[in-house]
Design an enzyme around this catalytic site. Sequence first.
Site, PDB file in Angstrom:
ATOM      1  CG  LEU A  84      -1.717  -1.367   1.345  1.00  0.00           C
ATOM      2  CD1 LEU A  84      -2.493  -0.980   2.622  1.00  0.00           C
ATOM      3  CD2 LEU A  84      -2.823  -1.472   0.287  1.00  0.00           C
ATOM      4  CG  ASP A  85       1.049   3.962  -3.083  1.00  0.00           C
ATOM      5  OD1 ASP A  85      -0.577   4.596  -2.617  1.00  0.00           O
ATOM      6  OD2 ASP A  85       1.562   3.538  -3.940  1.00  0.00           O
ATOM      7  CB  SER A  86       1.268   8.506   0.892  1.00  0.00           C
ATOM      8  OG  SER A  86       1.105   8.107  -1.185  1.00  0.00           O
ATOM      9  CG  LEU A  87      -2.440   7.181  -4.730  1.00  0.00           C
ATOM     10  CD1 LEU A  87      -1.763   6.328  -6.504  1.00  0.00           C
ATOM     11  CD2 LEU A  87      -3.581   7.784  -4.807  1.00  0.00           C
ATOM     12  CG  ASP A  88      -3.222   2.408  -1.977  1.00  0.00           C
ATOM     13  OD1 ASP A  88      -4.303   2.223  -2.574  1.00  0.00           O
ATOM     14  OD2 ASP A  88      -2.096   2.322  -1.586  1.00  0.00           O
TER      15      ASP A  88
END
Lengths: 86, 501
Positions: free
Chosen positions: A38-42
Amino acid sequence: MTYEETIRQKVIEVLVDEFELDQELLQPEATLYDDLGLDSLDAVDMVVALEKAFGMKMNDEEKIRAVKTVDDLIRLIVSIGEQHAN
Amino acid sequence: MNTDVVIIGSGISGLTAAALLAQKGKRVIILEKKSRPGGALKRFKRQGIPFDVGFHYTGGLGKGEILRVLWEHLNILPGLSIQPFPPHGNDQVSIKDSDKTVRCFFSYELLQKELQRVFPHEKHGINEYMDTIRSICSTIPFFNLDLPLTPFLRNLFGPANTNLADALKTLTKDQELQTILNTPAFLHGVPPENVSLATHAIVAHSYYSGAYALDGGGQAIVDAFVSELNKAGVHIKTSCAAQEIMVHNSRVSGVRSSNEEIHAADVIFTGHPTHLLDIINGQVFRPVYCNRLRELKNTGSMFIVFGAVDDPDSLQETTWVNYYSVQKGMGLLAVHPESPENSSMMLTTPGRRDSDAISTNSARGVILMRPADWCETADFQKSETGKRPAAYEDWKSDQTEKLLGQAHKLWGGTIGEIKPLAAGSPLTLRDELGNPQGGVYGVKHSLGQFITGARTRLPGLWLSGQGTLMTGIMGASLSGFVTAGEMLGLEELWDEVRQCR
Ligand SMILES: Cc1cc2nc3c(=O)[nH]c(=O)nc-3n(C[C@H](O)[C@H](O)[C@H](O)COP(=O)(O)OP(=O)(O)OC[C@H]3O[C@@H](n4cnc5c(N)ncnc54)[C@H](O)[C@@H]3O)c2cc1C
């Protein structure tokens, strides 16, 4: 089932259903970013999904940003739940 | 056919993104499903009188202000003639069941004086309100151009996320003053209980800092962009709906339109985000994102009458005034289709502000609006433009009469008899602008609703438009800028744009 276990189960359900993550990967110490990809967009998706699942508001950005592992996430939900109860 | 970027939609957001990308040497094609470019900014004519739909006035065009700076950067300014509202110009707000009429000037100083004149006992609340709005906006890069963009855009919750209604109630107990301070809700479409103080501040501040019209209205902006884009080699294909965003190997590969396939590494969708799911296989996203898109809530709608007076001189006074009649308290946007006397209303004459208004007939045009609800059109929602049932036309005529009757009572002395020439309902807004449920400003920028920003999980797919950042000409333009920035490098592009201060 303890309160915390109930929460854990529901968080995992959300991660499996809404984020299509593999249940086996969702170990307590698994990191959201490295292990689960997962990344910051998630982050927003995560807040939206959890708010809906638990019917509560998450609005402490610092605490959300501090979440690194599945366990951190569960503990955050538990603590928000306790705040609500008080 | 091959290109670098396909932009779906030619509203101000798509035009802005296209211009920025073309400046960087990208080959850009814009697809627009309607027969003319411009989205909500297009003008239409009835009996030779031009009418604006999505542009009555805007902020952000003063020297050093963001919209002007952006247009300077894009070389759009030489094609435009900006008409600042003169100092006496205002939103004249009369409160129902009260003898109070307040002239909300487009200047902090003048507005403050006027509010203190009408509400002499509320000096403290008034000053505090203005300080609050100003101080929130000083933390927002679009108003304080020295700030970097990234922290603002990556913030999960945004600044000042308490609701406006509560904030106003702590500032003043005077319901009439609350009403006046609420009026910018007409320009963002979110009731005070649902709107964050920050969203309200962004819209309010941009008008309190100065309001502007343009010769030729929204159409002039579209024409200026189209001319620059032509020079830059950007193709705008009209009457050409994007039907499918193509995906190959887990990334965007192009767009299939009604006539052809266009291959491109990047695609920007500027329509209402919910409609993205109509043209892409939802399985490319996680369920959580599809649900977010599907469940986005929209602003309320409007019923709009476009009319004319025979004697343009009778409208003289209205040129630089927008007339509002509003409910007391927080119910500004409440809908009362059967009792128009209870409904808030706006009367405006944007065409009169053209410097050649008299010779081009635009001086005669009058626009009336009231909040409307999607449910009002329940019986006709299956119909399309050009194929509406007779009962719909009857309903529209009836509502038009009611609105005109009410306008006559309120402002008849100033404007005389208005002859209706066209009307727009929630269905018109749905079918002409593609806003689900005829939402006047599309996605509702309300507390607790997380809007979908420019970036998506699918490599090469980007969103833009009023629903992705902020509403209005300024908001939608900035969304085009932010999307282009996400693609090209946010802070680098911000630095270049800011140099045009
Ligand atoms: C009645 C009204 C009054 C307003 N008054 C003001 C005002 O006074 N001041 C102000 O600042 N703002 C005002 N606004 C708001 C402002 O007009 C909008 O915020 C802005 O124009 C939106 O720009 P956009 O690019 O996001 O969307 P749009 O202008 O809606 O553009 C989107 C475009 O995408 C096209 N499209 C969608 N799907 C597809 C597809 N699949 N294929 C091809 N094309 C597609 C649509 O046809 C449309 O042309 C008003 C709006 C309305 C409705």
